[in-house]
Design an enzyme around this catalytic site. Structure first.
Site, mmCIF file in Angstrom:
data_model
loop_
_atom_site.group_PDB
_atom_site.id
_atom_site.type_symbol
_atom_site.label_atom_id
_atom_site.label_comp_id
_atom_site.label_asym_id
_atom_site.label_seq_id
_atom_site.Cartn_x
_atom_site.Cartn_y
_atom_site.Cartn_z
ATOM 1 N N ASN A 8 1.266 -1.074 -0.219
ATOM 2 C CA ASN A 8 -0.054 -0.023 0.297
ATOM 3 C C ASN A 8 0.822 1.034 0.014
ATOM 4 O OD1 ASN A 8 -0.040 -1.077 2.894
ATOM 5 N ND2 ASN A 8 0.036 0.959 3.578
ATOM 6 N N ASP A 50 -5.527 0.995 3.874
ATOM 7 C CA ASP A 50 -4.401 0.209 3.638
ATOM 8 C C ASP A 50 -4.503 -1.680 3.677
ATOM 9 O OD1 ASP A 50 -1.921 -0.146 5.306
ATOM 10 O OD2 ASP A 50 -2.605 -1.439 7.694
#
EC number: 1.1.2.7
Length: 171
Positions: A8, A50
Site C-alpha cells: 500500500n 491500508d
C-alpha cells in the site's frame, strides 16, 4: 513468469497523496530471466484503507470460455477475489468474498477498477463507520489451498469492520 504483490501507499491519510498511487496494490507478472515486468494489475488504486495486497497467489489451469487457461487467483485484503490470466494479466473474475464488503460496490470488469462507495471513504471531512473490511482485511496472511479435483479454493477469512476518523500529520 513469477508473481508477487506490491503493498500500500503511505501515509495512510489519503488526502496527503492524491492520484491512483500507481503501481501500489498491484499484482505483478515478471519475467524470471530478465526481471522485466510483463504485466501489472492494480487492485485498489489510491488505497485509503491500508489493504496492502501482498497475500498469496494461487496458480491453476482451468477452462475459461471452453479453453484451458493458466490462471492466477488472489484473495485480497480488500475483500475481493481476483482471477487473472497469468500469462497476460487480463482480469477474468473479481467478486466480493463476503457480502459485507462495502468499500466497493463492485469491480468494473472492463476497466478492472473497483467502484467505490463514498459512504465508506476515509477523506478528511468524513468519519467513516462500519467500514468493511477493516485495515486487517477480509483475508490477511493466511495460506490458501486449492483442490484440483473439485476445483475449490479454500481460504481463511476475517469478518472484521472498523470506524475511521482521519487526521492531518504535522509537517
Amino acid at each position: 513468469l513469477f508473481y508477487y504483490g506490491s503493498g500500500n501507499p503511505a501515509p495512510w491519510n489519503e488526502t496527503m497523496r492524491p492520484g491512483d498511487n500507481k503501481w501500489t496494490m498491484t499484482i505483478w507478472g515478471r519475467d524470471l530471466d530478465t526481471g522485466m515486468a510483463k504485466w501489472g494489475y492494480q487492485k485498489t488504486p489510491h488505497d485509503e484503507w491500508d489493504f496492502a495486497g501482498v497475500n498469496q497467489m494461487v496458480l491453476t489451469d482451468q477452462p475459461v470460455d471452453g479453453k484451458m487457461t493458466p490462471l492466477l487467483s488472489h484473495i485480497d485484503r480488500n475483500g475481493i477475489l481476483y482471477t487473472l490470466n497469468r500469462e497476460n494479466g487480463k482480469l477474468i473474475v473479481a467478486e466480493k468474498v463476503d457480502p459485507a464488503v462495502n468499500v466497493f460496490k463492485k469491480v468494473d470488469l472492463k476497466s478492472g477498477t473497483p467502484v467505490r462507495d463514498p459512504e465508506f471513504a476515509t477523506r478528511m471531512d468524513h468519519k467513516g463507520t462500519n467500514i468493511c473490511p477493516s485495515a486487517m482485511g477480509f483475508h490477511n496472511q493466511g495460506v490458501d489451498s486449492y483442490d484440483p479435483e473439485s476445483r475449490t479454493l479454500y481460504a481463511g477469512l476475517n469478518h472484521i469492520c472498523m470506524d475511521w476518523e482521519p487526521f492531518m500529520l504535522p509537517k
